[in-house]
Design an enzyme around this catalytic site. Structure first.
Site, PDB file in Angstrom:
ATOM      1  N   ASP A  26      10.552   4.119 -10.031  1.00  0.00           N
ATOM      2  CA  ASP A  26      10.936   4.281 -11.875  1.00  0.00           C
ATOM      3  C   ASP A  26      11.200   6.073 -11.853  1.00  0.00           C
ATOM      4  O   ASP A  26      10.885   6.050 -12.588  1.00  0.00           O
ATOM      5  CB  ASP A  26       8.707   5.347 -11.288  1.00  0.00           C
ATOM      6  CG  ASP A  26       7.321   3.806 -12.165  1.00  0.00           C
ATOM      7  OD1 ASP A  26       8.528   2.840 -12.444  1.00  0.00           O
ATOM      8  OD2 ASP A  26       6.729   3.731 -12.314  1.00  0.00           O
ATOM      9  N   SER A  68       0.549  -1.569   0.425  1.00  0.00           N
ATOM     10  CA  SER A  68       0.014   0.663  -0.170  1.00  0.00           C
ATOM     11  C   SER A  68       0.908   1.050   0.222  1.00  0.00           C
ATOM     12  O   SER A  68       1.712   1.136  -1.355  1.00  0.00           O
ATOM     13  CB  SER A  68      -0.762   0.294   1.102  1.00  0.00           C
ATOM     14  OG  SER A  68      -1.837   0.921   0.779  1.00  0.00           O
ATOM     15  N   LYS A 111      -0.856  -3.901  -3.435  1.00  0.00           N
ATOM     16  CA  LYS A 111      -2.386  -3.274  -2.876  1.00  0.00           C
ATOM     17  C   LYS A 111      -2.351  -1.784  -3.801  1.00  0.00           C
ATOM     18  O   LYS A 111      -1.700  -0.673  -3.399  1.00  0.00           O
ATOM     19  CB  LYS A 111      -2.608  -3.362  -0.984  1.00  0.00           C
ATOM     20  CG  LYS A 111      -3.116  -2.648  -1.480  1.00  0.00           C
ATOM     21  CD  LYS A 111      -3.629  -2.579   0.288  1.00  0.00           C
ATOM     22  CE  LYS A 111      -5.458  -1.502   0.365  1.00  0.00           C
ATOM     23  NZ  LYS A 111      -4.878  -0.758   0.472  1.00  0.00           N
TER      24      LYS A 111
END
Lengths: 424, 395
Positions: free
Chosen positions: B315, B304, B329
């Site tokens: 990224d 999460s 999640k």
């Protein structure tokens, strides 16, 4: 009782269930039970938090006219509606159909009762179960129970698929193929496990002290000899009954008569891993050993009314020393027989504490072909001991260990023989 | 610390709920909902429900639930039909614990509560907090909280729920000091007790390497993190290991702020709501550690909000991830408090990493895989941290 209200009611004398074995016999349902000792491993923590409220005590004048909150009643906050409106406007994902939503609310309501035998079965699962009842069916040969949302194995039958796949008592089945056993009734869980012989079912299993694992079990037709009897070397007669179907007493009686013809010193009735069956068969089976008109069982309903069950025939084995072998897989009808023989001092129980299933379910078909099974009565032994949730304590406790099983030893049977030969 | 689980008076028990509870931090009131409800007024035909429940009420052998429990059960059952484990119902008490954890503070007395092996509830006060000042000693057995006697069946969670309360209110404890036979009663005024979510230290080697572990994303996590980064920098920290292992998440906005400490602006996550509405959450420009080498430790318990941070840093090329595949999640819940103190967590959006990766059910793959065994743990070894250090040395 309910028939007067025009409900389509099938009264069931439900006893225990075998998954995948002849748990259903023509038109009768043989079903499950609760095992207080099995702990739940799969319940979400927030669901276990006890609300700070006292449960209402039901009374005779339970106000059925008062709409519970979910009714969307006239006054007060309607939490359910409050929540569902938020879901409809905010939830990211697909909403269930109206039917599914209704089933969900029924499941949720029924879950608050804390009784695994009171359960809702949706129309699809109900159809599968009716099919099961109509003929022989196939499964994995295991006895299961449901406690606080956890489906666990009570016992596995020797040389049947579950045992061959390495499953054992205490294993918790968390998932069947792609379906999680959450928010599901025992009836629905079982209907997922069953299926045609030769097809595989993949089970995800939790076992204490091990990582969860998956196992493929090939379903098979589970035929178990109803009655098995033999003379043991020591001159003791042995007879085993595996379930109480509608031929149980007749077949058991003829096996006992054959044994008695050989003048045994004593008799062993083996009810281990016998999950039950038909109530009436348990009464007649007890009657093979008890005098005519002896009290076998008291059935008590919510309103306090009770029905006594007594023997109606002359016994075939009134006096011969008798040991009944029991274990945690002895449930329901088995407990009726064992409890009556114990209370009347007719037999000595040897083995493990029994399962503790002594409740009766009403099967009610709802208007959309779904089913509701509701616990309507409980059983008590002649001395008024509760069977349900308690189980029967053996007079002589003898455990069987995993090593005994691996070495094919049966210390319970050995102890029974010793008792009959020595009188202690 | 004994093997007994030691519960900080906060909310330790909440962790499980939090994996489920990556809250958006928006709590809507009943009043607000009520308006919407009347506007939307739509009836559900629960006819079969009543058919079933009437039968239960008439024939069921056993106790019936009171209306509140029945209603909660109905809501649970309804939410169960959504097949989303993150859309869930919380009763008032667990909801209170969750709120406390996510706010990073609570009203309490400042003592650890432990259950001894014989079942006794034992206290250990923390320095300079109300419990110690009121005379609570290490090893005291707790006998009674206000009017509630501590019974054998009570868990530390039950006890904690009673001991905590509004800041400024008084709780009365009956205690038995170790080695004494006469119980004493003390009155303690509850104060704000912080529940830190950040731990930090300098590693022994290589030189200049800091280590920070986040246990939860609460309202205060970013503030604590900034303090940690300042202190580590004062000790000469030039590169950092950020440990998100076992961190089940918390508040989304806290994750955005935390990621922002390591980035100079730019996207942290993209949130997609029902109907496709998309919103980008960007890092601020005031980050405390935007340049030095950074390794993030992750594992299967990294979920999460933790995955938001790890995914953004991966990224954006800001950090390498070391460890194991993360939980996966990728949904966002909003918490709605209901009129009776209970609440529902509702999945209302999905989030994507800056490169539009969807992680639900998949998780993030570390740049360098490293496992850890139970044997490692019991022998105090941490091969995942070792792998992170190795990377820092080699790059």
């Amino acid at each position: 009782m309910e028939n007067s209200n025009g409900f389509k009611v099938v009264l069931l004398l439900v006893l225990a269930v075998l998954i995948g074995t002849a748990g259903f016999t023509s038109g009768f349902i043989v079903r499950w039970i609760s095992m207080p000792d099995q702990t739940a491993v799969l319940v979400e923590p927030q669901d276990t938090a006890a609300p700070a409220t006292q449960p209402a005590t039901p009374t005779q004048e339970q106000p059925t006219a008062t709409p519970p909150p979910a009714a969307g009643g006239e006054e007060g906050p309607d939490l359910f509606r409050e929540v569902w409106q938020i879901i409809e406007s905010e939830y990211y994902g697909d909403l269930p159909s109206e039917d599914e939503l209704t089933y969900g609310t029924i499941r949720g309501a029924v879950d608050t009762l804390g009784d695994p035998y009171t359960a809702f079965v949706d129309p699809q699962a109900a159809a599968i179960m009716r099919e099961d009842q109509s003929g022989s069916f196939e499964g994995i040969g295991a006895l299961v129970t449901m406690e606080e949302g956890a489906l666990s194995i009570v016992s596995v039958y020797k040389d049947r698929p579950a045992e061959k796949a390495g499953l054992r008592s205490g294993d918790v089945i968390a998932q069947v193929d792609d379906t999680l056993i959450e928010n599901m009734s025992i009836y629905e869980a079982i209907s997922l496990i069953r299926g045609p012989a030769g097809t595989p079912v993949r089970l995800k299993v939790y076992r204490e002290g091990e990582e969860p694992f998956e196992v493929d079990v090939i379903r098979a037709k589970i035929d178990i000899e109803l009655v098995e009897s033999k003379m043991l070397d020591d001159g003791i007669g042995y007879v085993r009954l595996t379930q109480f179907d509608n031929t149980a007493t007749v077949k058991l009686a003829s096996a006992i008569e054959e044994l008695l013809a050989q003048n045994p010193k004593g008799l062993i009735l083996d009810l281990r891993s016998n999950p039950g069956g038909l109530l009436n068969e348990s009464i007649t089976t007890a009657g093979l050993f008890l005098p005519r008109d002896t009290l076998v069982l008291i059935e008590r309903f919510k309103d306090g009314t009770e029905t006594p069950y007594t023997t109606s025939e002359e016994p075939v084995a009134a006096d011969i020393p008798l040991v009944v072998l029991v274990d945690a897989g002895s449930a329901s009808a088995s407990e009726i027989v064992a409890g009556a023989l114990q209370d009347h001092g007719r037999a000595v129980l040897i083995g493990d504490k029994t399962f503790g299933k002594g409740s009766v379910q009403l099967l009610h078909t709802l208007s959309n072909d779904s089913e509701l099974r509701v616990t309507i009565a409980r059983w008590f032994t002649p001395n008024d001991r509760a069977i349900h949730g308690e189980g029967l304590d053996p007079d002589i406790a003898v455990a069987v260990t995993q090593e005994d099983i691996d070495a094919e030893r049966d210390p319970q049977l050995d102890r029974a023989v010793e008792y009959l030969l020595t009188g202690k | 610390m004994s093997r007994t689980v030691r519960l900080f008076l906060v909310a330790t028990v909440i962790t499980t709920a939090l994996v489920v509870a990556f809250a958006a931090g928006v709590a809507m009131t009943y009043l607000l909902m009520h308006d919407r409800a009347s506007a939307a007024s739509q009836e559900h035909d629960l006819g079969v429900f009543w058919e079933a429940w009437d039968l239960v009420e008439r024939v069921f052998y056993g106790d019936l639930p009171d209306n509140q429990r029945l209603e909660w059960g109905v809501i649970r059952g309804a939410l169960g039909t959504l097949d989303d484990p993150h859309t869930s119902f919380l009763e008032p008490e667990p909801r209170q614990r969750e709120k406390e954890a996510l706010s990073g503070r609570f009203g309490g007395i400042g003592a650890y509560v432990t259950q001894a092996e014989d079942g006794r509830i034992v206290l250990e006060p923390m320095p300079d907090l109300p419990a110690e000042r009121a005379g609570v000693r290490k090893g005291d057995t707790l006998l009674q909280v206000d009017d509630l006697e501590i019974g054998s069946g009570m868990s530390t969670e039950d006890v904690i729920a009673r001991v905590r309360g509004e800041i400024g209110t008084v709780v009365r404890l009956k205690l038995l000091h170790e080695g004494e036979t006469e119980p004493v009663t003390v009155e303690i005024t509850r104060e704000e007790i912080p529940s830190p979510t950040v731990e930090w230290r300098m590693l022994d080697e290589p030189a200049g390497t800091g280590y920070i572990r986040l246990t939860l994303f609460s309202d205060r996590t970013d503030k604590e993190l900034r303090q940690a980064l300042d202190e580590l920098k004062d000790q000469g920290m030039t590169q950092l290991v950020l440990d998100l292992r076992g961190n089940g998440g918390g508040l989304r906005d806290s994750a955005v702020d935390v990621a922002g400490e390591f980035l100079s602006g730019g996207p942290v996550l993209l949130q997609v709501e029902k109907g496709g509405k998309e919103q980008t959450f960007e890092a601020g420009n005031g980050g405390k550690f935007k340049d030095g080498k950074l390794v993030v430790l992750v594992d299967g318990g990294t979920a999460s909000a933790s995955e938001i941070v790890a995914g953004a840093l991966q990224d954006r090329g800001r950090a390498v991830l070391v460890g194991e595949q993360t939980y996966g999640k990728g949904s966002v819940q909003q918490v709605f408090d209901l009129s009776d103190g209970s609440s529902v967590h509702i999945t209302y959006a999905e989030w994507l990493t800056p490169n539009r990766r969807q992680i639900t059910g998949v998780g993030l793959t570390p740049d360098f895989e490293a496992g850890i065994t139970d044997d490692d743990r019991s022998n105090g070894r941490d091969p995942q941290l070792d792998r992170a250090i190795e990377w820092l040395k080699g790059n």
